[in-house]
Design a protein around this motif. Sequence first.
Motif, short mmCIF file in Angstrom:
data_model
loop_
_atom_site.label_atom_id
_atom_site.label_comp_id
_atom_site.label_asym_id
_atom_site.label_seq_id
_atom_site.Cartn_x
_atom_site.Cartn_y
_atom_site.Cartn_z
N GLY A 1 -2.94 -1.66 4.66
CA GLY A 1 -4.09 -1.77 5.61
C GLY A 1 -4.98 -0.44 5.31
N LEU A 2 -4.85 0.42 5.81
CA LEU A 2 -5.25 1.45 6.04
C LEU A 2 -5.99 2.14 5.27
CD1 LEU A 2 -2.63 3.60 8.89
CD2 LEU A 2 -5.08 2.01 9.15
N TYR A 3 -4.95 1.43 4.27
CA TYR A 3 -5.51 2.63 2.87
C TYR A 3 -6.26 1.37 2.51
CZ TYR A 3 -4.97 2.92 -1.73
OH TYR A 3 -5.69 3.24 -3.60
N SER A 4 -6.74 0.10 2.35
CA SER A 4 -7.94 -0.65 1.83
C SER A 4 -8.49 -0.34 2.55
CB SER A 4 -6.79 -2.17 1.99
OG SER A 4 -5.76 -2.16 1.25
N LEU A 5 -8.68 -0.51 3.91
CA LEU A 5 -9.23 -0.11 5.23
C LEU A 5 -11.14 0.67 4.26
CD1 LEU A 5 -11.10 -1.46 7.91
CD2 LEU A 5 -10.05 -0.08 8.82
N THR B 1 0.34 8.12 -15.52
CA THR B 1 0.01 8.33 -14.23
C THR B 1 -1.58 7.28 -13.29
OG1 THR B 1 1.17 10.42 -15.25
CG2 THR B 1 0.29 9.92 -12.78
N GLU B 2 -0.64 6.06 -13.63
CA GLU B 2 -1.96 5.67 -12.97
C GLU B 2 -1.13 4.16 -11.23
OE1 GLU B 2 -5.71 4.29 -13.54
OE2 GLU B 2 -5.39 7.10 -13.85
N LEU B 3 -1.41 5.32 -10.82
CA LEU B 3 -0.51 4.69 -9.29
C LEU B 3 -1.14 4.18 -8.29
CD1 LEU B 3 1.46 7.70 -9.78
CD2 LEU B 3 2.18 5.97 -10.73
N TRP B 4 -1.82 2.93 -8.47
CA TRP B 4 -2.66 2.69 -7.47
C TRP B 4 -1.63 1.40 -6.93
CZ3 TRP B 4 -6.91 4.77 -7.20
CH2 TRP B 4 -7.40 5.40 -8.69
N PRO B 5 -2.11 1.65 -5.29
CA PRO B 5 -0.96 0.84 -5.35
C PRO B 5 -1.01 -0.84 -4.61
CG PRO B 5 -1.53 2.67 -3.73
CD PRO B 5 -1.80 3.21 -5.07
N ASN B 6 -1.90 -1.53 -4.14
CA ASN B 6 -2.90 -2.58 -4.43
C ASN B 6 -2.21 -3.01 -5.69
OD1 ASN B 6 -3.25 -2.51 -1.59
ND2 ASN B 6 -5.27 -1.71 -2.23
N LEU B 7 -2.94 -2.37 -6.90
CA LEU B 7 -2.39 -2.81 -7.96
C LEU B 7 -0.97 -3.18 -8.61
CD1 LEU B 7 -3.65 -3.80 -10.93
CD2 LEU B 7 -2.91 -2.07 -11.28
N LYS C 1 9.40 -9.27 0.87
CA LYS C 1 8.78 -9.36 1.74
C LYS C 1 7.90 -7.46 1.81
CE LYS C 1 8.65 -14.42 2.42
NZ LYS C 1 9.59 -15.56 4.11
N PRO C 2 6.64 -7.51 2.46
CA PRO C 2 6.54 -6.73 2.92
C PRO C 2 7.36 -6.22 4.32
CG PRO C 2 4.43 -7.82 2.60
CD PRO C 2 5.85 -8.86 1.84
N ASP C 3 7.35 -5.60 4.73
CA ASP C 3 7.61 -5.08 5.87
C ASP C 3 6.61 -4.78 7.32
OD1 ASP C 3 7.41 -2.91 5.22
OD2 ASP C 3 9.95 -2.16 5.65
N PHE C 4 6.51 -4.73 8.06
CA PHE C 4 5.32 -3.97 8.97
C PHE C 4 5.14 -2.85 8.67
CE2 PHE C 4 3.98 -1.05 12.93
CZ PHE C 4 2.65 -2.22 13.07
N THR C 5 5.91 -1.57 7.90
CA THR C 5 5.22 -0.23 7.84
C THR C 5 4.16 -0.60 6.52
OG1 THR C 5 6.89 0.73 8.83
CG2 THR C 5 5.66 2.06 7.71
#
Length: 430
Positions: free
Chosen positions: A12-16, A144-150, A2-6
């Motif tokens: 959240g900041l990246y997606s915003l 090298t397609e390193l997309w975090p949300n993906l 599960k994702p932690d707070f960090t």
Amino acid sequence: MKPDFTERLLRGLYSLALYALLPVTIYHLVWRGFRHPAYLSRWNERYAFYGDKVAQDPTMQRTLWVHAVSVGEVAAAAALINTLLKKYPGRRMVVTSITPTGSERVQALWGDRIEHVYLPYDLPGAVGRFLDRYKPSQALIMETELWPNLLFGCRDRGIPVAILNARLSARSLRGYRVLAPLVSRALRTVTRVCAQTAADSERFVLLGARAESVVVTGNLKFDVTDRDDADAFVETFRRHAGRRMVWIAASTHPDEELPVLLAHRRLRRRWPDLLLLWAPRHPERFRPVVDRLRSAGLRTATRSEDRMAGKDDAAFVIDTLGELPMFFGVSDVAFVGGSLQDIGGHNLLEPAAAGIPIVTGPHLHNFTQIADALKAAGAMRVVESDEVLGDELDVLLGDPELRKKMGKAGRALAESGRGALARTLTAVRL
């Protein structure tokens, strides 16, 4: 896990930031569309809205998903995809790209044997819609397609991700500094990184990949096989163009066009029947290159209109996709672009496999190890500036024994590197 707070905060900041930049993505598509009209279509796919688009047969078994961003990555993935289609005929295959040229190449190679859509932008909603629609059982991402949300979206849905033919230059590693806390967490979700070289593997670990998930499998581009019709193509070309010397300028960028033109005009003073084959990197440069050659007084034919160069043509522009390897086979010397400009170079293995000597500029950071190996083998020469490109080509065109020696060394190196496909399939257990 599960994702932690960090992680939630960073995501959240990246997606915003990405949502705030949505108008920029639209501007980018319009701007690119003026040069390449295909960018003006299929916008819905870039945001993962598919409407009434019918997915491939839903009764087929689990989905294999391969992502290859553009033409170069599609070429690297071709042998892999062909193998998977043969090995798993009952499984659904989805191939994504980002560029229209990549899309055109995917559809040219496999047609309706696979389903193709654009990979959506890395917005949480778009990523979720894409993954929930296609429900891949395995994600195979090229290079090298390193997309975090993906990557996080795959982890959250239990989809194993493998990065294949993975490469990460020292420059790219430095470029990830701003997003390193987020990208490193995303990389730790990846189940396997199949790196091209030991140096690439070390940099992936430095960026955040789990050391136990990283393995060196080699470069899939070594495993590209010769076409069955290669000999027939050479004979057809010679019949139309004549049996004369030919050099090729492959994958050039705008700032390399004038040096190529000047070099050819100079070389034709020594060899009046010398033919230049020219393949600009991007389709929007096809017509400007043709116009530039004709404005310089050089008789120029094109692949799309004339199919083959004629005996009186001074230049021939390869304004099609996926055919460049065939034209290496009819050339005596290759200049590989993206190297006089600070781009990082392009595929050096294709001319090496064709057995012809290679000339490049000094900017080769995307292919450091291959470039070093080709130089050490005596198969490639590097010019430090565009002013001396013509000098080096002059030397090689004037020395057939040297060309033969360099071409033989390049072919031997290309053949010695094969086996990456088998190692990759083993590493990912496909």
